[in-house]
Structures are given as C-alpha cells and as structure tokens.
Design an enzyme around this catalytic site. Structure first.
Site, mmCIF file in Angstrom:
data_model
loop_
_atom_site.group_PDB
_atom_site.id
_atom_site.type_symbol
_atom_site.label_atom_id
_atom_site.label_comp_id
_atom_site.label_asym_id
_atom_site.label_seq_id
_atom_site.Cartn_x
_atom_site.Cartn_y
_atom_site.Cartn_z
ATOM 1 N N ASP A 260 0.899 -1.200 0.005
ATOM 2 C CA ASP A 260 -0.011 -0.009 0.101
ATOM 3 C C ASP A 260 0.801 1.195 -0.144
ATOM 4 O OD1 ASP A 260 -2.184 1.741 -0.041
ATOM 5 O OD2 ASP A 260 -3.167 0.584 1.543
HETATM 6 C C1 BGC Z 1 -5.130 3.038 0.074
HETATM 7 C C2 BGC Z 1 -5.343 1.989 -0.971
HETATM 8 C C3 BGC Z 1 -5.153 2.693 -2.453
HETATM 9 C C4 BGC Z 1 -3.805 3.331 -2.502
HETATM 10 C C5 BGC Z 1 -3.686 4.146 -3.908
HETATM 11 C C6 BGC Z 1 -4.171 3.995 -0.346
HETATM 12 O O1 BGC Z 1 -3.666 5.063 0.764
HETATM 13 O O2 BGC Z 1 -4.892 2.457 1.173
HETATM 14 O O3 BGC Z 1 -6.477 1.447 -0.800
HETATM 15 O O4 BGC Z 1 -5.345 1.747 -3.215
HETATM 16 O O5 BGC Z 1 -3.877 4.463 -1.370
HETATM 17 O O6 BGC Z 1 -4.577 5.242 -3.870
#
Ligand code: BGC
Length: 718
Positions: A260
């Site tokens: 993530d």
């Molecule tokens: C979130 C993810 C997301 C990623 C990209 C993160 O902060 O937890 O779910 O896919 O950002 O935007």
C-alpha cells in the site's frame, strides 16, 4: 516477448525501477523544479523517476499517453509503464459504493458494474484497478467499510469473485487487471481507527478474514495489495508468513504483490524496520514485488545484495512477474493499449452505463422501516424535499474516481424528472456537518412539510465522512438533523426519511417517530433518479443489509455470526434486568436492524425448510427446499438466505453462518419453491486439530428472509 531475455539485458537499477511505483504527477511536471520537489521527498533524483515501472493516479487517456511517451523515451530498454488507479465503484459513471452493491445480494449485478467500470477505465488508459477491497468489516466506526462487502464471509467471497470476473473477464480489450486488497485483515483494525493494529487468532484469520482474498485468487486475480496494518506486531508489507507461505505457497498465487501507499517506509514508523534498507529487505524477503510511492528498494538494492541480505534472483523473479503482467496486457505490442481519447468520449458516462448505475442504485437501497408510507402515490401535487442531501450531487460517494458530483443526478432532479407536473419545494434546512447546530432553518421546512402531499427527508452523513482516514467514534446523525427529523415527521406523517451514508449509522433515536426509513447509501451517478423511482413505486427496494445496523455505537464490533455465549440474555432485543448474563445494562444485545434484513413493498411468507435426507454422507449432497409466497398485492423480489449451525464441534461454532442465498421474484399470490444444495464442504472449518475439515454430528439448517427471521430443520453428518 521473451521476458527472461529482457531481464538478462537489464541493469540492476532498471530492474529495481520496475519495482517502484510513482504518482502520475511526477511525469506531468512541466519543469525540472516541479519534479525535484516530489522526487526529493522520496530521496530520489528527478532522473530516477523515469526508471519507475508503474504509475498510480492520472486523469484520462491523453495523460496516460503523454506519461507513457515520456517514460518510455528515457527508460533504457523502452519498457512500457503499467498504469494503475483506484477504480473502486466506477470510473466516470459511478455505481453505488461496494458496501451497497453487496446489499443487492446480486452477484451478476456486481459483475456487470465492475465490467462497465473496467470498460471506461480501459479506454481512459487504466491497466490495473486497486479493487476489489475484500476486507471483512464488522465495525462501522471504520470509514473504509464503504469499500468492502460488509461483515459476512460467504457474501464477501461471492462479491470478491464477481468483481474480479467483471474487471478481468477474459482479459480482452475492455478488461483491466484487478488488484485485491488489503492483505490482510485490515478491516479488523482496533477501535475501528484507520491505520491501527490488528491482532487475532490464526484460526479466526483463516476461518473468516482470509477467505475473501482466497476467493479472489481462486478467481485468478492478477495482483494483490498488502495492507497498512500490523498483525500481532508485524506490518503486513513485511509479513513473510502471509505473503510467501499462505498466498504464494498454499494458494499458489503467481501474480504481482504490491504494497500500500508508502507502506515500506511506514515499517520504520511502526518501529519494525530501522531504515530504508532494512524495510526493503524485510518486504522483499516477505515476498513483496512493487513498492507504492516509496523507493526504499530502489535506493538500497545494490547494498542489500552485496551484503547478502537479499539475492538478485529475488529481484529477477519480482521483475518477471511485473513484466509478465505488462506482456499479458499487451503493453509491449501497444503501450497505449486501449487508451483512446475518442472512445473515452463515447463510452464514459454513456446511456447504457448510466442505466445500469440507476438499476444498481435501486437494487442496493435497503428499506429499513415502512408503516405504509411508501411507496408514495405518483399523483401527488406538492412534494417537500427537505434536508442537506435533497439537492446535491455529493451523494455520488467517496472513492468516486473521476466521477463528478456535477454529473450526478440529485434527488431533487430525480423527482422533478419523474413527476414533471408536481410542485417540488427544496429546503436543505440544516447542514450535514456533525458539528453544525444551527437549527434556525427548521421552522421554514416545517411550513413546507405542512403544505406538502408527500415529504422526503434526506439525511445522513456526507461522503467526505467515510472512506480512508474517516473513522468515527459516534454513528448518530448530527443534533441538527435529528431535531429536523423530529419536527418534520410531527408536521406531516406522510414523510419518508432517506438516509445517505457510507456505513451503518445509529438510527435508534429517529426510528421510533419515523414512518419510513430507506438507506440509499452513497448511490453513485444516478442516485437521485433511483431514489425517485423507489419513493414513487417505479421500483421496489431490493437491498438487504450486508452489515448489521447497531442499536448504539458501543455494540461495535457487531455481527450476526457470533459464537454462542454460555450465558445468553433471555431476549436480545430488550435491555434485560437479569444479571450474570452476557448483557449490557444500558442497551440491548441485538442490533437495531440485523444482517440480511430489508423490506420491500410487498410481503412474503416462508414455509419451514425441508431436507431431502436427514443423514448426509461426506461424499453426498442434500437438497434444502423452502417455499416462498408473495402475500402482498405488488410484485416483489426477496433474497432467500440459508444459514447453517454446527451444533457441537471440537470447538464452539457460530450461532449461524450464511452459506448460500438466492433471489426470487414473485407476483402477488405466487409461490415458488427455492432449493439449495448442501454438501460436506459447506460444513468445514478450522477444527481443534487446525485442519480445515468437517466433523460428524448434528447440524441445523436455517432459512428465511434475514439472519434473525429464520425457520430451522436438522440433519446429521454421518
Ligand atoms: C489506500 C489504498 C489505495 C492506495 C492508492 C492507499 O492510501 O489504502 O486502498 O489503493 O492508497 O490510492
């Protein structure tokens, strides 16, 4: 494409570049200075950025092509970039939030919405979506419950499967790769607070939380994202047991694993890695491939290899998986893939997609209460439309990708177009803000309500109050909204309360005086049209709750499939005076509305279930039959639910677990026999021997319209 040969020709710097993901903004910078800022925050130089193998976040086909050109020109082997984005519940046309889609209990609908979202995303240059989120969520304080399928394992697995099928299809022109997230158990975050720790037994994790991710890998999802949280102290980006042993080893996943956002670096903040090199080594040794929005591996790979902490073979294997995905998507043949500015104009927000969004929003709404108020007659002369969500496009939902509130049909617009001859008064009256306590707008709204033939009261939480980083410690409506509801329902009994929100809310205070309550969730681009259809009887609310609605926030986490307590309360729906039982002294144990619950505009009667045999052998199947009759005077659709209880096991087993569901459409007075097949496979769990198996003995099958309203039949596994 001979990927192995290509890898053989790449420098180490190029290879680790393929494992670094940066935001699209890096490459849209007009000047070197614009790029220096973001790059230096990651400790890389602007030139390093051009080594990135994938991009997250950009807007449309034109930007995609521009970035692709820029990066490919500079990348020594002209390797195309992989474009990823959060297409969560639509791209430009936005469907109801995933939690609402789960409430449809309609796998085909979930698949169709995902397929349409994929088509819009594909022509706009997206190759991979960071979806579906399949984190089981039982605590509505967590803002991200809106992104998943709610509290149940079976529903969660089926929705995961449907979404992956919808996005990926046969990986054709209009399909994109899916990335299941957040591995693992992110939904069980302590206190319902985002980015917080998770701790649970291995058994609960396997029995409940891991299963929807496994369903997605069974459906051949191409990517998986690890989660922000720690489990038992270990950040998931660095969790070898989960990523290498379970995901790759036990489940045979050979796709790409991505962290993530910034999660490699966050291992340092968790206190589980000392510096960039340590974080990169731990994540790589855990089995991670791409790091999102950080460059720890890019910066330290050479040293780590020289020090023997990781091997170049590990890097090569990860790069192989990334390049294989690029190849499968056809990027080596055509780096733009399906990105096409004219197709984008034609397909995005097209009629067919809007129509499906409208149909979906109708099927996801859950009618929670109805004392004969709904549906309203279409012959009303004057409608009062009151409340902060009466005439705003900001019901489209959080994580709405490139969907805009300006393209969204508001409730007012929906009602006006359905009833062109009616007078519609729109009075927001109070703000949606939880802190707002200005109630001076209420008297005017009361006046309008008194004059109206029908009143629609649009309350709830704003879309900015749910989603990532938006945990709540309270789940009630604001004081101003509650006062408004009290005043309006007293002024006109023909009032329907329509609730917007991204999570189950605590509706206990407004429930007693409300004649009708309908949960619209965050319904997407066609939310207002769907809402009008439902209120005035052009459609019937078909949604059933994918998450229990609490009586109060103190019940969190709340879910129906609990283990039995040895000291149950005599009646879970009231506050009991009996002591030494598993009670609250100030709240009932039961939720206000249980999992699986929802009303329609007709009534249904269920026969008791019957089984084709009362003894089941392990290699055999039994059929469960239940007759459902439409006893009202409108056609309607109900969701027939099948639960099972294992009465005695080597371990205590849940009081019931959903195993299957089927929707049945019935005309007035019509009856249909609905059947389900149960096999030994449905009875398995992680037993005291830590094996996923069934145990002989007595079981109960329960069928009914929700998790609370059930009838039972017994059988024995022999
Ligand atoms: C979130 C993810 C997301 C990623 C990209 C993160 O902060 O937890 O779910 O896919 O950002 O935007």
């Amino acid at each position: 494409m001979d990927i192995k040969k290509l890898i053989g020709e790449m420098s180490l710097k190029e290879k680790v570049g393929q494992l670094m993901q940066l935001h699209g903004n890096f490459f849209l910078a007009q000047t070197a200075a614009e790029l220096t800022g973001p790059a230096s925050r990651l400790n890389i130089s602007p030139d390093d950025a051009y080594y990135a193998g994938s991009v997250l976040g950009f807007n449309g086909a034109e930007e995609m092509m521009q970035i692709q050109d820029t990066v490919m020109k500079k990348q020594p082997h002209h390797i195309p970039v992989l474009f990823m984005y959060d297409v969560i519940h639509g791209y430009k046309t936005v469907y109801p939030i995933p939690l609402a889609i789960a409430c449809s209990f309609d796998d085909a609908l979930a698949e169709k919405c995902a397929a349409m979202a994929a088509k819009e995303a594909a022509v706009s240059g997206v190759n991979v979506t960071f979806s579906p989120m399949v984190d089981i969520a039982r605590d509505a304080r967590w803002g991200r419950v809106m992104e998943g399928a709610g509290e149940d394992v079976t529903l969660g697995c089926r929705m995961a499967n449907a979404a992956v099928r919808g996005y990926q299809g046969d990986m054709g022109k209009y399909n994109i790769a899916a990335c299941v997230k957040h591995f693992a158990a992110y939904g069980a975050t302590e206190d319902g607070r985002d980015y917080n720790s998770v701790d649970m037994s291995e058994r609960t994790m396997r029995q409940t939380y891991l299963r929807p991710y496994h369903a997605a890998t069974d459906a051949k999802v191409r990517m998986l994202m690890t989660s922000f949280n720690t489990i038992a102290g270990l950040p998931c980006a660095g969790n070898k047991r989960l990523v290498t042993d379970v995901l790759r080893g036990e489940w045979g996943f050979d796709g790409v694993v991505i962290s993530d956002y910034n999660a490699y670096r966050e291992m340092i903040r968790h206190g589980a890695a000392s510096d960039y090199a340590d974080a990169a080594a731990k994540a790589t040794n855990a089995g991670g491939d791409i790091e999102m929005m950080s460059a720890t591996l890019y910066l330290s790979a050479e040293k780590l290899i020289n020090d023997g902490r990781i091997t170049e073979k590990q890097i090569d294997d990860a790069v192989y998986r990334v390049l294989k995905l690029k190849d499968e998507l056809g990027l080596f043949d055509n780096p733009y893939r399906t990105a096409d500015t004219s197709a984008e104009k034609e397909i995005n927000l097209c009629r067919a997609h809007r129509d499906t969004a409208r149909d979906a929003a109708r099927k996801c709404a859950v009618l929670l209460k109805n004392n004969g108020v709904l549906p309203f007659s279409k012959n009303v002369g004057r409608v009062a439309l009151i409340g902060p969500f009466a005439d705003t496009g900001e019901i489209i939902g959080s994580w709405a990708c490139h969907g805009s509130p300006n393209d969204t049909v508001t409730v007012a617009a929906g009602i006006r177009s359905l009833l062109p001859d009616a007078a519609v008064d729109v009075i927001p009256a109070v703000s949606w803000d939880i802190y707002a306590d200005d109630i001076t707008g209420i008297p005017n709204a009361v006046k309008a309500a008194k004059k109206a033939d029908a009143v629609v009261l649009c309350l709830g939480e704003h879309q900015s109050m749910s989603g990532e980083g938006n945990s709540r410690a309270t789940l009630t409506l604001s004081r101003a909204q509650t006062e408004l509801a009290r005043a309006i329902t007293a002024a006109n009994r023909n009032t329907a309360v329509v609730v917007f929100g991204g999570r189950p809310l605590e509706l206990t205070s407004i429930e007693p005086f409300s004649g009708a309550i309908m949960m619209m969730w965050q319904p997407g681009t066609e939310g207002g049209s769907a809402c009008a259809d439902l209120l005035f009887g052009n459609a019937e609310p078909e949604g059933r709750l994918a998450m229990s609605f609490p009586w109060c926030v103190g019940q969190m986490p709340i879910y129906y499939s609990k283990l039995p307590t040895a000291r149950p309360v005599p009646n879970s729906k009231i506050i009991t005076e009996n002591t030494y039982c598993s009670r609250y002294i100030d709240a009932p144990v039961a939720p206000l509305y249980p999992f699986g619950y929802g009303l329609g505009y007709t009534t249904f009667e269920y026969s008791a279930p019957t089984v084709s045999k009362t003894q089941l052998k392990s290699n055999d199947a039994l059929t469960v039959s239940v007759t459902v009759t439409n006893t009202g005077n409108r056609p309607g659709t109900d969701t027939v639910q099948l639960y099972i209880r294992d009465k005695t096991g080597s371990l205590s087993r849940p009081v019931k677990e959903l195993k299957d569901y089927k929707k049945v459409a019935l005309s007035p007075n019509e009856s249909k026999n609905v059947t389900f097949t149960v096999t030994e496979n449905d009875l398995r769990y992680y037993t005291a021997r830590d094996v996923y198996e069934s145990e002989k003995g007595e079981f109960e099958i329960m069928t009914g319209p929700d998790s609370d309203n059930i009838q039972t039949v017994a059988f024995e596994l022999i």
